[in-house]
Design a protein around this motif. Structure first.
Motif, PDB file in Angstrom:
ATOM      1  N   GLU A  27      37.086  52.875  32.704  1.00 26.64           N
ATOM      2  CA  GLU A  27      37.648  53.416  34.017  1.00 26.64           C
ATOM      3  C   GLU A  27      38.058  52.022  34.705  1.00 26.64           C
ATOM      4  OE1 GLU A  27      35.185  55.948  36.401  1.00 26.64           O
ATOM      5  OE2 GLU A  27      37.066  56.668  37.394  1.00 26.64           O
ATOM      6  N   TYR A  28      39.287  52.310  35.124  1.00 27.81           N
ATOM      7  CA  TYR A  28      40.009  51.118  35.825  1.00 27.81           C
ATOM      8  C   TYR A  28      40.102  51.225  37.145  1.00 27.81           C
ATOM      9  CZ  TYR A  28      41.133  49.515  30.909  1.00 27.81           C
ATOM     10  OH  TYR A  28      40.781  49.342  29.484  1.00 27.81           O
ATOM     11  N   PHE A  29      39.772  50.139  38.038  1.00 27.23           N
ATOM     12  CA  PHE A  29      39.581  50.066  39.593  1.00 27.23           C
ATOM     13  C   PHE A  29      40.400  49.194  39.915  1.00 27.23           C
ATOM     14  CE2 PHE A  29      36.426  53.287  40.339  1.00 27.23           C
ATOM     15  CZ  PHE A  29      35.487  53.284  39.363  1.00 27.23           C
ATOM     16  N   CYS A  30      41.377  49.671  41.019  1.00 23.71           N
ATOM     17  CA  CYS A  30      42.273  48.530  41.792  1.00 23.71           C
ATOM     18  C   CYS A  30      41.399  48.493  43.054  1.00 23.71           C
ATOM     19  CB  CYS A  30      43.668  49.172  41.841  1.00 23.71           C
ATOM     20  SG  CYS A  30      44.731  47.949  42.950  1.00 23.71           S
ATOM     21  N   ALA A  31      41.423  47.130  43.525  1.00 20.79           N
ATOM     22  CA  ALA A  31      40.734  46.863  44.828  1.00 20.79           C
ATOM     23  C   ALA A  31      41.550  45.972  45.549  1.00 20.79           C
ATOM     24  CB  ALA A  31      39.282  46.233  44.662  1.00 20.79           C
ATOM     25  N   VAL A  32      41.160  45.985  46.981  1.00 27.47           N
ATOM     26  CA  VAL A  32      41.945  45.156  47.772  1.00 27.47           C
ATOM     27  C   VAL A  32      41.026  44.557  48.856  1.00 27.47           C
ATOM     28  CG1 VAL A  32      43.203  45.331  49.932  1.00 27.47           C
ATOM     29  CG2 VAL A  32      43.915  46.651  48.166  1.00 27.47           C
ATOM     30  N   ALA A  33      41.244  43.377  49.240  1.00 28.35           N
ATOM     31  CA  ALA A  33      40.446  42.476  50.078  1.00 28.35           C
ATOM     32  C   ALA A  33      41.247  41.890  51.216  1.00 28.35           C
ATOM     33  CB  ALA A  33      39.599  41.152  49.507  1.00 28.35           C
ATOM     34  N   LEU A  34      40.863  41.850  52.449  1.00 27.98           N
ATOM     35  CA  LEU A  34      41.465  41.060  53.426  1.00 27.98           C
ATOM     36  C   LEU A  34      41.561  39.724  53.194  1.00 27.98           C
ATOM     37  CD1 LEU A  34      40.051  43.167  56.417  1.00 27.98           C
ATOM     38  CD2 LEU A  34      42.427  43.384  55.306  1.00 27.98           C
ATOM     39  N   GLY A  35      42.524  39.020  53.562  1.00 24.94           N
ATOM     40  CA  GLY A  35      42.661  37.516  53.318  1.00 24.94           C
ATOM     41  C   GLY A  35      42.141  36.757  54.453  1.00 24.94           C
ATOM     42  N   ASP A  36      41.680  37.446  55.236  1.00 23.51           N
ATOM     43  CA  ASP A  36      41.197  36.690  56.528  1.00 23.51           C
ATOM     44  C   ASP A  36      39.901  35.782  56.271  1.00 23.51           C
ATOM     45  OD1 ASP A  36      42.956  37.959  58.971  1.00 23.51           O
ATOM     46  OD2 ASP A  36      42.186  39.490  57.807  1.00 23.51           O
ATOM     47  N   SER A  37      39.438  34.832  56.850  1.00 27.30           N
ATOM     48  CA  SER A  37      38.461  34.126  56.469  1.00 27.30           C
ATOM     49  C   SER A  37      37.242  35.002  56.660  1.00 27.30           C
ATOM     50  CB  SER A  37      38.452  32.626  57.131  1.00 27.30           C
ATOM     51  OG  SER A  37      38.495  32.761  58.386  1.00 27.30           O
ATOM     52  N   GLY A  38      36.094  34.822  55.928  1.00 29.80           N
ATOM     53  CA  GLY A  38      34.862  35.445  56.404  1.00 29.80           C
ATOM     54  C   GLY A  38      35.176  36.892  56.376  1.00 29.80           C
ATOM     55  N   TYR A  39      35.756  37.376  55.906  1.00 28.65           N
ATOM     56  CA  TYR A  39      35.765  38.980  55.824  1.00 28.65           C
ATOM     57  C   TYR A  39      36.483  39.424  54.409  1.00 28.65           C
ATOM     58  CZ  TYR A  39      36.011  43.575  58.127  1.00 28.65           C
ATOM     59  OH  TYR A  39      35.782  44.888  58.644  1.00 28.65           O
ATOM     60  N   SER A  40      35.598  39.342  53.573  1.00 30.65           N
ATOM     61  CA  SER A  40      36.249  39.588  52.222  1.00 30.65           C
ATOM     62  C   SER A  40      35.398  40.656  51.399  1.00 30.65           C
ATOM     63  CB  SER A  40      35.795  38.175  51.352  1.00 30.65           C
ATOM     64  OG  SER A  40      34.247  38.006  51.280  1.00 30.65           O
ATOM     65  N   THR A  41      35.099  41.706  52.021  1.00 30.70           N
ATOM     66  CA  THR A  41      34.609  42.795  51.386  1.00 30.70           C
ATOM     67  C   THR A  41      35.831  43.733  50.809  1.00 30.70           C
ATOM     68  OG1 THR A  41      34.817  44.132  53.443  1.00 30.70           O
ATOM     69  CG2 THR A  41      32.850  43.162  53.018  1.00 30.70           C
ATOM     70  N   LEU A  42      35.529  44.364  49.633  1.00 30.80           N
ATOM     71  CA  LEU A  42      36.498  45.054  48.929  1.00 30.80           C
ATOM     72  C   LEU A  42      36.626  46.323  48.939  1.00 30.80           C
ATOM     73  CD1 LEU A  42      35.715  43.465  45.306  1.00 30.80           C
ATOM     74  CD2 LEU A  42      37.753  42.809  46.813  1.00 30.80           C
ATOM     75  N   THR A  43      38.034  46.995  49.008  1.00 30.56           N
ATOM     76  CA  THR A  43      38.216  48.421  49.333  1.00 30.56           C
ATOM     77  C   THR A  43      38.583  48.946  47.879  1.00 30.56           C
ATOM     78  OG1 THR A  43      38.518  48.148  51.618  1.00 30.56           O
ATOM     79  CG2 THR A  43      39.358  50.118  50.315  1.00 30.56           C
ATOM     80  N   PHE A  44      38.016  49.815  47.198  1.00 31.79           N
ATOM     81  CA  PHE A  44      38.521  50.318  45.901  1.00 31.79           C
ATOM     82  C   PHE A  44      39.107  51.557  46.042  1.00 31.79           C
ATOM     83  CE2 PHE A  44      36.368  47.384  42.823  1.00 31.79           C
ATOM     84  CZ  PHE A  44      35.298  46.952  43.732  1.00 31.79           C
ATOM     85  N   GLY A  45      40.114  51.558  44.962  1.00 33.11           N
ATOM     86  CA  GLY A  45      40.621  52.942  44.547  1.00 33.11           C
ATOM     87  C   GLY A  45      39.600  53.893  43.919  1.00 33.11           C
ATOM     88  N   LYS A  46      40.117  54.914  43.952  1.00 27.65           N
ATOM     89  CA  LYS A  46      39.034  56.082  43.135  1.00 27.65           C
ATOM     90  C   LYS A  46      38.932  55.822  41.633  1.00 27.65           C
ATOM     91  CE  LYS A  46      38.133  58.627  46.775  1.00 27.65           C
ATOM     92  NZ  LYS A  46      36.817  58.442  47.541  1.00 27.65           N
ATOM     93  N   GLY A  47      39.713  55.118  41.103  1.00 22.23           N
ATOM     94  CA  GLY A  47      39.615  54.799  39.762  1.00 22.23           C
ATOM     95  C   GLY A  47      40.704  55.475  38.900  1.00 22.23           C
ATOM     96  N   THR A  48      40.871  55.061  37.563  1.00 22.45           N
ATOM     97  CA  THR A  48      41.805  55.799  36.671  1.00 22.45           C
ATOM     98  C   THR A  48      40.886  55.657  35.480  1.00 22.45           C
ATOM     99  OG1 THR A  48      43.931  55.233  37.755  1.00 22.45           O
ATOM    100  CG2 THR A  48      43.979  55.987  35.269  1.00 22.45           C
ATOM    101  N   MET A  49      40.599  57.047  34.818  1.00 24.45           N
ATOM    102  CA  MET A  49      40.032  56.633  33.627  1.00 24.45           C
ATOM    103  C   MET A  49      41.040  56.844  32.486  1.00 24.45           C
ATOM    104  SD  MET A  49      37.149  57.071  31.902  1.00 24.45           S
ATOM    105  CE  MET A  49      35.859  57.738  33.221  1.00 24.45           C
ATOM    106  N   LEU A  50      41.084  56.035  31.564  1.00 22.29           N
ATOM    107  CA  LEU A  50      41.818  55.666  30.456  1.00 22.29           C
ATOM    108  C   LEU A  50      41.271  56.072  29.216  1.00 22.29           C
ATOM    109  CD1 LEU A  50      44.253  54.518  28.900  1.00 22.29           C
ATOM    110  CD2 LEU A  50      43.058  52.448  28.769  1.00 22.29           C
ATOM    111  N   LEU A  51      41.779  57.186  28.674  1.00 20.46           N
ATOM    112  CA  LEU A  51      41.195  57.734  27.134  1.00 20.46           C
ATOM    113  C   LEU A  51      42.133  57.342  26.226  1.00 20.46           C
ATOM    114  CD1 LEU A  51      40.607  61.281  28.445  1.00 20.46           C
ATOM    115  CD2 LEU A  51      38.970  59.594  28.271  1.00 20.46           C
ATOM    116  N   VAL A  52      41.924  56.865  24.987  1.00 20.36           N
ATOM    117  CA  VAL A  52      42.861  56.369  24.092  1.00 20.36           C
ATOM    118  C   VAL A  52      42.772  57.345  23.031  1.00 20.36           C
ATOM    119  CG1 VAL A  52      43.065  54.438  22.399  1.00 20.36           C
ATOM    120  CG2 VAL A  52      42.558  53.926  24.680  1.00 20.36           C
ATOM    121  N   SER A  53      43.710  57.844  22.509  1.00 18.64           N
ATOM    122  CA  SER A  53      43.516  58.975  21.396  1.00 18.64           C
ATOM    123  C   SER A  53      44.155  57.913  19.820  1.00 18.64           C
ATOM    124  CB  SER A  53      44.673  59.840  21.482  1.00 18.64           C
ATOM    125  OG  SER A  53      46.139  59.260  21.733  1.00 18.64           O
ATOM    126  N   PRO A  54      43.382  58.310  18.817  1.00 12.62           N
ATOM    127  CA  PRO A  54      43.792  57.519  17.394  1.00 12.62           C
ATOM    128  C   PRO A  54      45.211  57.891  17.208  1.00 12.62           C
ATOM    129  CG  PRO A  54      42.505  59.552  17.227  1.00 12.62           C
ATOM    130  CD  PRO A  54      42.387  59.416  18.710  1.00 12.62           C
TER     131      PRO A  54
END
Lengths: 112, 115
Positions: free
Chosen positions: B88-115
């Motif tokens: 599962e792959y997650f994209c995340a964003v953080a504010l660039g302001d100093s002292g405020y670096s918590t991450l906000t995540f997307g809901k995720g994308t599940m990658l399935l690989v078929s043979p």
């Protein structure tokens, strides 16, 4: 270099009990973050500690609390456990307040 | 408040085929952008990050991502997918302001690989 470590890996509690989760950051990192990953809810920010102080808190009730020790390790406490607290709890650390966070393997909490 | 959208919940790709996972963010300024990967029952591993500069960012495991300001996007790509990329792959964003670096995540994308 050791990564972020968390203990225990799994924790089973009953409703109403208290749970304590522990996190050791990467050596030299002073910031510790806690996230909850519950089924269907995604990753949600819980708490951020830096230099022993709580810097920010997510939208969680006060029964979720924590602290950071002088060696920068951290503890997350969840009081009066509810069934919906069942989740994977992830800890991350960063160098000071820099934004790049490195995650531990998580503690899976199951509330029965 | 910033938000992250990953429009694809699941994606199935044949082994050896190329991959693109989409991520859009909503924020007034240029945030700090990240992609993480999570294998089943594991924590998150940082794949790559964008703070500023060159809009094409190289990461680990052969992944790259391109920041497009005009589209508020930060899509993840890989030219040839391996079975071990299933996760599962997650994209995340953080504010660039100093002292405020918590991450906000997307809901995720599940990658399935078929043979």
């Amino acid at each position: 270099e050791a990564g972020v470590t968390q203990s225990p890996t799994h924790l089973i509690k009953t409703r109403g009990q208290q749970a304590t989760l522990r996190c050791s950051p990467i050596s030299g990192h002073t910031s510790v973050y806690w996230y909850q990953q519950a089924l269907g809810l995604g990753l949600q920010f819980l708490l951020w500690y830096d230099e022993g102080e709580e810097r920010n808190r997510g939208n969680f009730p006060p029964r979720f609390s924590g602290r950071q020790f002088p060696n920068y390790s951290s503890e997350l406490n969840v009081n009066a456990l509810e069934l919906e607290d069942s989740a994977l709890y992830l800890c991350a650390s960063s160098l000071g307040q820099r934004v790049t966070q490195y995650f531990g393997p998580g503690t899976r909490l199951l509330v029965l | 408040a910033q938000s992250v959208t990953q429009p694809d919940i699941h994606i199935t790709v044949s082994e050896g085929a190329s991959l693109e996972l989409r991520c859009n963010y909503s924020y007034g300024a240029t945030p700090y952008l990240f992609w993480y990967v999570q294998s089943p029952g594991q924590g998150l591993q940082l794949l790559l990050k964008y703070f500023s500069g060159d809009t094409l960012v190289q990461g680990i495991k052969g992944f790259e991502a391109e920041f497009k300001r005009s589209q508020s996007s930060f899509n993840l790509r890989k030219p040839s997918v391996h079975w071990s990329d299933a996760a599962e792959y997650f994209c995340a964003v953080a504010l660039g302001d100093s002292g405020y670096s918590t991450l906000t995540f997307g809901k995720g994308t599940m990658l399935l690989v078929s043979p």
